[in-house]
Design an enzyme around this catalytic site. Structure first.
Site, PDB file in Angstrom:
ATOM      1  N   ASN A  61      -9.785  -0.848  -3.114  1.00 25.89           N
ATOM      2  CA  ASN A  61      -8.387  -0.630  -2.708  1.00 25.89           C
ATOM      3  C   ASN A  61      -7.478  -1.171  -3.812  1.00 25.89           C
ATOM      4  O   ASN A  61      -7.410  -2.382  -4.017  1.00 25.89           O
ATOM      5  CB  ASN A  61      -8.150  -1.361  -1.385  1.00 25.89           C
ATOM      6  CG  ASN A  61      -6.734  -1.217  -0.862  1.00 25.89           C
ATOM      7  OD1 ASN A  61      -5.840  -0.762  -1.575  1.00 25.89           O
ATOM      8  ND2 ASN A  61      -6.516  -1.627   0.374  1.00 25.89           N
ATOM      9  N   HIS A  79      -3.936   6.995   0.807  1.00 25.28           N
ATOM     10  CA  HIS A  79      -4.083   5.664   0.214  1.00 25.28           C
ATOM     11  C   HIS A  79      -5.515   5.211   0.438  1.00 25.28           C
ATOM     12  O   HIS A  79      -6.053   5.352   1.545  1.00 25.28           O
ATOM     13  CB  HIS A  79      -3.092   4.696   0.873  1.00 25.28           C
ATOM     14  CG  HIS A  79      -3.443   3.255   0.636  1.00 25.28           C
ATOM     15  ND1 HIS A  79      -3.678   2.746  -0.617  1.00 25.28           N
ATOM     16  CD2 HIS A  79      -3.619   2.223   1.508  1.00 25.28           C
ATOM     17  CE1 HIS A  79      -3.982   1.464  -0.514  1.00 25.28           C
ATOM     18  NE2 HIS A  79      -3.961   1.118   0.763  1.00 25.28           N
ATOM     19  N   CYS A 106       0.829  -1.228   0.000  1.00 19.24           N
ATOM     20  CA  CYS A 106       0.000   0.000   0.000  1.00 19.24           C
ATOM     21  C   CYS A 106       0.856   1.268   0.000  1.00 19.24           C
ATOM     22  O   CYS A 106       0.434   2.301  -0.496  1.00 19.24           O
ATOM     23  CB  CYS A 106      -0.914   0.023   1.213  1.00 19.24           C
ATOM     24  SG  CYS A 106      -1.848  -1.487   1.369  1.00 19.24           S
TER      25      CYS A 106
END
Ligand code: UT7
Length: 334
Positions: A291, A261, A115
């Site tokens: 995501n 993020h 991430c």
């Protein structure tokens, strides 16, 4: 010393939209649970038969970024590529993109920080430019999650979260030290490595085990201790954003746009509240794309820019937290 600034950005997501209701047809989940816990309404998944992969999507995003930078592929002198879902164990996707874009013989580096991957990649490129080693670096984040998710009820805690896509930017040398990347801060805490992980296949668990047919072995799918990740995320996001602001004698009042993020809308909202930012100061698009890990920040930043939300002189703050654990921030004067 030189400075570095983003001169072009682009993103690519597959056309195939998978809604929460679509997922409810293949596993025991529902739109209300997913939206309430994560904010996600839909995500893009590469459809069967498509040629797209992390490298292919990365190349598509990169072409747009290079064109928008006003440069050509021959002006690029280095590539940094971030992903957790590479086309192969080796070689990395960076070299594949070099070939796909028919680029010159330059260096290409793959970053594996999940991430936080895009921010680690951006920071790496920034250091190369600041030292004068390179002038124009292609920085890419891309993920092909959908082929490796457990799309059954067993995997619903993770399977509903992730989407496919890629984003890219060109980072270029500038001698204007009032603009560009002001600072980056990078961290990791490997003691939590097994809290968000795909264990298999790996060099440790290799072909004989795979051939043995382990349908019940969940180590082939991403595992996440969601609540531990959530708790650490809100703390680390805040710390690393504060560190970036303090390093530049800035406060949260100076932020024009915060792009977190896109892991969970609730995390982003928590950070927004903590830093007292209004809705116009934060850009989220997890609702549409889920995501996308190493791609999420650069997809969101590009989309925000396309909507006119990133203007000359703006202070843009980027931050990420995820598997590793790793976390990072970047403070940019646009
Ligand atoms: O990008 C990397 C960084 N990642 C993150 O930052 C993610 C951080 N964590 C999170 O966002 C949240 O922990 C999740 C959204 C992943 C999960 O939310 P949660 O509130 O922590 O849920 P949970 O895992 O504790 O599960 C709660 C309940 C369980 O049922 P019981 O045991 O209470 O009966 C789960 O089985 O929800 C159930 N559940 C689901 N139900 C419907 C789990 N997944 C689903 C689902 N649909 N997809």
């Amino acid at each position: 010393m030189y400075n570095s600034k983003i001169t072009g950005m682009g993103f690519y997501v597959p056309d195939n939209i998978v809604t929460n209701d679509d997922l409810a047809k293949i596993m025991d989940t529902n739109d209300a649970w997913i939206q309430e816990r994560t904010g996600i309404q839909e995500r893009r998944w590469i459809p069967e038969g498509s040629e797209d992969t992390s490298a292919v999507m990365g190349a598509k995003a990169a072409r747009i970024a290079i064109e928008r930078s006003g440069l050509t592929k021959d002006d690029i002198d280095f590539i940094v590529f971030a992903t957790l879902s590479p086309d192969y164990f080796f070689p990395g996707c960076g070299v594949m993109i070099q070939d796909m874009l028919d680029m010159q013989t330059i260096g290409a580096l793959d970053v594996r920080n999940q991430c936080s991957g895009f921010l680690y990649a951006l920071s790496t490129a920034d250091q190369f430019i600041k030292t004068g080693m390179y002038k124009n670096i292609l920085v890419i984040g891309a993920e092909y999650h959908s082929n490796a998710l457990d799309k059954t009820t067993r995997g619903r805690g993770v399977g509903v979260l992730f989407g496919d896509g890629a984003g890219a930017c060109v980072l270029s040398r500038t001698e204007d030290n009032t603009k560009g990347i002001l600072s980056t801060h990078l961290y990791s805490q490997g003691k939590y490595a097994d809290k968000l992980i795909v264990k298999t296949p790996s060099i440790k668990h290799w072909v004989p085990e795979i051939l043995a047919g382990k349908e019940d072995d969940t180590s082939y799918f991403p595992y996440m201790d969601g609540q531990l990740v959530f708790k650490n995320a809100v703390v680390r996001f805040s710390e690393v954003i504060n560190e970036g602001l303090n390093a530049n004698n800035l406060t949260s009042k100076d932020i024009d746009l915060f792009v977190p993020h896109q892991a969970n809308l609730r995390i982003a909202q928590f950070i927004q509240k903590r830093f007292k930012l209004n809705d116009d100061q934060v850009y989220n698009n997890i609702m549409k794309y889920g995501n996308t890990t190493a791609a999420s920040i650069i997809i969101a930043l590009t989309e925000a820019w396309e909507k006119g939300k990133v203007k000359d002189g703006d202070l843009v703050v980027l931050a990420a937290f995820g598997s590793g654990f790793t976390w990072a921030s970047a403070v940019i004067r646009w």
